[in-house]
Scaffold this motif. Structure first.
Motif, PDB file in Angstrom:
ATOM      1  N   ASP A 168      -6.807 -11.211 -14.586  1.00 36.21           N
ATOM      2  CA  ASP A 168      -6.705  -9.853 -15.035  1.00 36.21           C
ATOM      3  C   ASP A 168      -7.032  -8.940 -14.224  1.00 36.21           C
ATOM      4  N   PRO A 169      -6.296  -7.798 -13.772  1.00 32.69           N
ATOM      5  CA  PRO A 169      -6.588  -6.800 -12.730  1.00 32.69           C
ATOM      6  C   PRO A 169      -7.835  -6.259 -12.656  1.00 32.69           C
ATOM      7  N   ASP A 170      -8.342  -5.871 -14.031  1.00 37.64           N
ATOM      8  CA  ASP A 170      -9.755  -5.154 -13.866  1.00 37.64           C
ATOM      9  C   ASP A 170     -10.733  -6.142 -13.687  1.00 37.64           C
ATOM     10  N   GLU A 171     -10.685  -7.183 -14.221  1.00 31.25           N
ATOM     11  CA  GLU A 171     -11.754  -8.276 -13.889  1.00 31.25           C
ATOM     12  C   GLU A 171     -11.523  -8.560 -12.495  1.00 31.25           C
ATOM     13  N   GLN A 172     -10.509  -8.988 -11.996  1.00 26.78           N
ATOM     14  CA  GLN A 172     -10.414  -9.162 -10.580  1.00 26.78           C
ATOM     15  C   GLN A 172     -10.846  -8.116  -9.540  1.00 26.78           C
ATOM     16  N   ALA A 173     -10.732  -7.037 -10.018  1.00 25.76           N
ATOM     17  CA  ALA A 173     -11.545  -5.868  -9.157  1.00 25.76           C
ATOM     18  C   ALA A 173     -13.022  -6.023  -9.180  1.00 25.76           C
ATOM     19  N   LYS A 174     -13.512  -6.245 -10.116  1.00 28.92           N
ATOM     20  CA  LYS A 174     -14.957  -6.119 -10.498  1.00 28.92           C
ATOM     21  C   LYS A 174     -15.395  -7.559  -9.676  1.00 28.92           C
ATOM     22  N   LYS A 175     -14.950  -8.750  -9.592  1.00 26.78           N
ATOM     23  CA  LYS A 175     -15.358  -9.583  -9.136  1.00 26.78           C
ATOM     24  C   LYS A 175     -15.079  -9.569  -7.532  1.00 26.78           C
ATOM     25  N   LEU A 176     -14.276  -9.107  -6.936  1.00 28.77           N
ATOM     26  CA  LEU A 176     -13.949  -8.549  -5.603  1.00 28.77           C
ATOM     27  C   LEU A 176     -15.088  -7.777  -5.142  1.00 28.77           C
ATOM     28  N   ALA A 421     -22.511   4.299   1.476  1.00 31.06           N
ATOM     29  CA  ALA A 421     -21.837   3.279   2.322  1.00 31.06           C
ATOM     30  C   ALA A 421     -21.388   1.995   1.402  1.00 31.06           C
ATOM     31  N   MET A 422     -22.253   1.895   0.202  1.00 31.57           N
ATOM     32  CA  MET A 422     -21.817   0.612  -0.684  1.00 31.57           C
ATOM     33  C   MET A 422     -20.615   0.919  -1.392  1.00 31.57           C
ATOM     34  N   ILE A 423     -20.590   2.189  -1.991  1.00 28.96           N
ATOM     35  CA  ILE A 423     -19.286   2.464  -2.351  1.00 28.96           C
ATOM     36  C   ILE A 423     -18.118   2.567  -1.597  1.00 28.96           C
ATOM     37  N   ILE A 424     -18.036   2.934  -0.651  1.00 27.63           N
ATOM     38  CA  ILE A 424     -17.126   2.836   0.570  1.00 27.63           C
ATOM     39  C   ILE A 424     -16.695   1.313   0.638  1.00 27.63           C
ATOM     40  N   PHE A 425     -17.775   0.498   0.878  1.00 31.15           N
ATOM     41  CA  PHE A 425     -17.552  -0.908   1.227  1.00 31.15           C
ATOM     42  C   PHE A 425     -16.799  -1.559   0.253  1.00 31.15           C
ATOM     43  N   ILE A 426     -17.403  -1.629  -1.029  1.00 33.21           N
ATOM     44  CA  ILE A 426     -16.837  -2.260  -2.043  1.00 33.21           C
ATOM     45  C   ILE A 426     -15.780  -2.046  -2.365  1.00 33.21           C
ATOM     46  N   SER A 427     -15.311  -0.565  -2.480  1.00 28.91           N
ATOM     47  CA  SER A 427     -13.882   0.036  -2.942  1.00 28.91           C
ATOM     48  C   SER A 427     -13.078  -0.455  -1.747  1.00 28.91           C
ATOM     49  N   MET A 428     -13.409  -0.220  -0.513  1.00 28.60           N
ATOM     50  CA  MET A 428     -12.223  -0.503   0.555  1.00 28.60           C
ATOM     51  C   MET A 428     -11.844  -2.024   0.562  1.00 28.60           C
ATOM     52  N   ASN A 429     -12.925  -2.704   0.350  1.00 30.64           N
ATOM     53  CA  ASN A 429     -12.780  -4.377   0.397  1.00 30.64           C
ATOM     54  C   ASN A 429     -11.745  -4.728  -0.590  1.00 30.64           C
ATOM     55  N   SER A 430     -11.881  -3.932  -1.869  1.00 33.39           N
ATOM     56  CA  SER A 430     -10.949  -4.522  -2.900  1.00 33.39           C
ATOM     57  C   SER A 430      -9.676  -3.703  -2.905  1.00 33.39           C
ATOM     58  N   MET A 431      -9.756  -2.369  -2.403  1.00 37.38           N
ATOM     59  CA  MET A 431      -8.352  -1.690  -2.268  1.00 37.38           C
ATOM     60  C   MET A 431      -7.495  -1.993  -1.480  1.00 37.38           C
ATOM     61  N   ILE A 432      -7.887  -2.562  -0.340  1.00 30.13           N
ATOM     62  CA  ILE A 432      -6.988  -3.186   1.003  1.00 30.13           C
ATOM     63  C   ILE A 432      -6.440  -4.341   0.279  1.00 30.13           C
ATOM     64  N   ILE A 433      -7.183  -5.369  -0.309  1.00 32.98           N
ATOM     65  CA  ILE A 433      -6.714  -6.477  -0.582  1.00 32.98           C
ATOM     66  C   ILE A 433      -5.707  -6.182  -1.722  1.00 32.98           C
ATOM     67  N   MET A 434      -5.842  -5.368  -2.529  1.00 26.93           N
ATOM     68  CA  MET A 434      -4.940  -5.016  -3.744  1.00 26.93           C
ATOM     69  C   MET A 434      -3.617  -4.310  -3.328  1.00 26.93           C
ATOM     70  N   LYS A 506       0.368   5.875  -5.765  1.00 26.24           N
ATOM     71  CA  LYS A 506       1.199   4.987  -5.004  1.00 26.24           C
ATOM     72  C   LYS A 506       0.531   3.612  -4.964  1.00 26.24           C
ATOM     73  N   MET A 507      -0.577   3.542  -5.894  1.00 25.88           N
ATOM     74  CA  MET A 507      -1.032   2.143  -5.627  1.00 25.88           C
ATOM     75  C   MET A 507      -0.311   1.127  -6.800  1.00 25.88           C
ATOM     76  N   PRO A 508      -0.172  -0.288  -6.530  1.00 26.87           N
ATOM     77  CA  PRO A 508       0.284  -0.987  -7.376  1.00 26.87           C
ATOM     78  C   PRO A 508      -0.299  -0.976  -8.749  1.00 26.87           C
ATOM     79  N   VAL A 509       0.513  -0.776  -9.978  1.00 22.40           N
ATOM     80  CA  VAL A 509      -0.100  -1.124 -11.228  1.00 22.40           C
ATOM     81  C   VAL A 509       0.337  -2.142 -12.002  1.00 22.40           C
ATOM     82  N   ARG A 510      -0.487  -3.111 -12.114  1.00 20.66           N
ATOM     83  CA  ARG A 510      -0.014  -4.326 -12.835  1.00 20.66           C
ATOM     84  C   ARG A 510      -0.536  -4.371 -14.275  1.00 20.66           C
TER      85      ARG A 510
END
Length: 517
Positions: A168-176, A421-434, A506-510
């Motif tokens: 599930d995309p939303d749960e996946q983002a949280k776990k990442l 820094a935490m918001i940047i790190f967690i978000s960028m780690n997830s968004m680049i993967i996605m 522009k980001m993928p919407v699943r």
């Protein structure tokens, strides 16, 4: 603009169909087939245990760098390492770790990720125990390099399995996000752990990691269900060809020379041949790598051919480059200054940095209850950059945090800056993967971490070089202040570029559950 993955069938390694998304972009990578739901069908309890193991591996990997900030001096003294070679205590780990990330990502896509992960995780436990008994400088460097090579195997394989485990995309983002948070927490908590064990001996830190990881390595080996590789339809020889070993060699050489040059420059000078030659060669090799990859057939290159056209890839990578720069320069400079200039013990220096760890934990939890902090970054990221800017400026004008200035400047800067820094790190780690195609999830996670690591190396090197703008000693805060000015300006600039360039549409919407393919 949505992008729905197309499943590609494989016939003895030959590509039958080229996948394209709804927006016409090629989903280049590996020929794949739909894999089993061995991970997604697990019970919630088993998923949580596996996520804990993955996060522990991420914690250990990140701690391999941050804990060394405090342990470099005692290790160098114990092993009779000269001051000129002290950089290698940290460099042997960070260079190999950064250089092999992309290759580890490819392995996680070519071979069953559960075996790649467990091999690396068990290897960490064994090599750390051996390191704790080293008495020879060269042997220590070799074992640290091997431990980094094993540690790097766990990151892309863990990401690959998290994507499979939570479709599930939303749960996946949280776990990442949780997975990424464990790495960020390591940047401060590992300092406290190192400080505690330095009360006895630096060797006990490595033994503690073995004691901590060994039981989980055994659990992971027997508990983790069998997973199929993204490219499980390929034969052994096809897999070897798709490892892109020449490309790996070029990239490894480029990153090692790049890291080597930047770690040596502060000690021997930015105009010295030992910096200029490795730096120029590394840039030439990086350009050669990009050109070489473009000429390889689809699925044979280490990086997907269309990577530079992936949605928002430029602002995402630029923003990612600043976060480890911020974290590393804060921790290394303050930890060093507290011990040398203020005569604090290692444990006291670590405790003074503990607010960063507490803040990281709180913000990490907030990203779970407010997922828009991760998934809607257009305006959140620039605000987070401003937080980092404010934190760095407080450090710059703290004078080193003598007396009450610690609470007014250092403590406040740690809380505000770490939140950003935490918001940047967690978000960028997830968004680049996605932003990567699903069949390249391992490479996507590796690519993000390469950017993080390179940013940290550059930040530490520039900060060390700016020490000379004062009287050249750690005790003089002028050089440290100028280092924080540089960090402040860089991360504020990345936030500005992000708000101007990034486009959420522009980001993928699943809309349907994501199947790892």
């Amino acid at each position: 603009m949505s992008r729905t993955p197309t499943v590609i069938s494989s016939d003895h390694g030959s590509l039958k169909k080229e996948a394209t998304g709804a927006d016409g972009l090629k989903l280049e990578g590996l020929p794949t087939h739909k894999v089993s739901d061995a991970l997604s069908s697990l019970s919630s309890a088993k998923k949580s245990l596996l996520l804990l193991i993955y996060s522990l591996a991420m914690f250990i990997d990140a701690a391999g760098v941050s804990a060394t900030f405090l342990m470099t001096a005692p290790i160098a003294e114990d092993l009779h390492i000269s001051f000129a070679n002290e950089a290698w205590v940290l460099g042997t780990y960070s260079m190999v770790f950064a250089a092999c990330l992309l290759f580890a990502g490819r392995l996680a896509d070519l071979y069953p990720p559960h075996r790649v992960f467990t091999f690396g995780f068990a290897g960490i436990s064994i090599t750390y125990l051996i390191i704790s008994f080293m008495t020879n400088e060269i042997a220590f460097y070799v074992l640290r390099s091997i431990s980094a090579l094993l540690a790097v195997l766990t990151i892309p394989s863990a990401i690959n399995m998290i994507v499979q485990m939570y479709p599930d995309p939303d749960e996946q983002a949280k776990k990442l996000g949780l997975f990424g948070m464990s790495g960020a927490l390591a940047n401060t908590i590992a300092l406290v752990l190192a400080g505690v064990f330095l009360l006895a001996d630096w060797r006990w830190y490595f033994r503690f990691i073995t004691i901590l990881t060994a039981p989980f390595a055994v659990i992971a080996w027997f508990l983790m269900p069998k997973t199929e590789a993204v490219a499980s339809g390929l034969g052994s020889w096809d897999k070897i060809k798709r490892m892109d070993l020449p490309g790996v060699g070029i990239m490894v050489a480029s990153l090692i020379l790049f890291v080597y040059g930047f770690t040596q420059a502060p000690m021997i000078g930015w105009s010295s041949a030992q910096f200029i030659a490795p730096f120029i060669i590394s840039v030439v090799l990086a350009a050669a790598f990009i050109i070489y990859e473009r000429f390889l057939p689809v699925g044979y290159s280490l990086l997907p051919h269309g990577i530079w056209s992936y949605p928002n890839i430029f602002p995402l990578l630029l923003q990612a480059s600043g976060v480890f720069m911020w974290m590393a320069t804060v921790q290394l400079r303050l930890a060093t200054y507290f011990q040398i200039a203020l005569n604090d013990s290692a444990i006291l220096a670590a405790v003074k940095l503990l607010p960063m760890g507490v803040t990281a934990l709180v913000v990490g939890i907030l990203t779970q209850v407010m997922p828009w902090l991760i998934t809607r970054p257009r305006y959140v990221q620039p605000i987070a950059s401003v937080f980092c800017f404010v934190g760095s400026m407080l450090f710059a004008f703290s004078g080193g945090g003598h007396g009450s200035k610690y609470w007014a400047y250092i403590f406040t800067g740690e809380v505000i800056g770490t939140a950003g820094a935490m918001i940047i790190f967690i978000s960028m780690n997830s968004m680049i993967i996605m932003s990567f195609p699903l069949e390249s999830a391992g490479i996507g996670g590796s690519f993000a971490n390469v950017i993080f690591q390179v940013g940290g190396v550059i930040g530490i090197a520039v900060q060390a070089g700016l020490i000379a703008t004062g009287d050249g000693t750690v005790e003089d805060w002028v050089g440290s202040r100028n280092g924080y000015f540089f960090t402040s300006g860089y991360i504020l600039a990345t936030g500005l570029v992000f708000v101007l360039w990034y486009r959420q549409e522009k980001m993928p919407v699943r809309e349907d559950p994501v199947v790892a393919v």
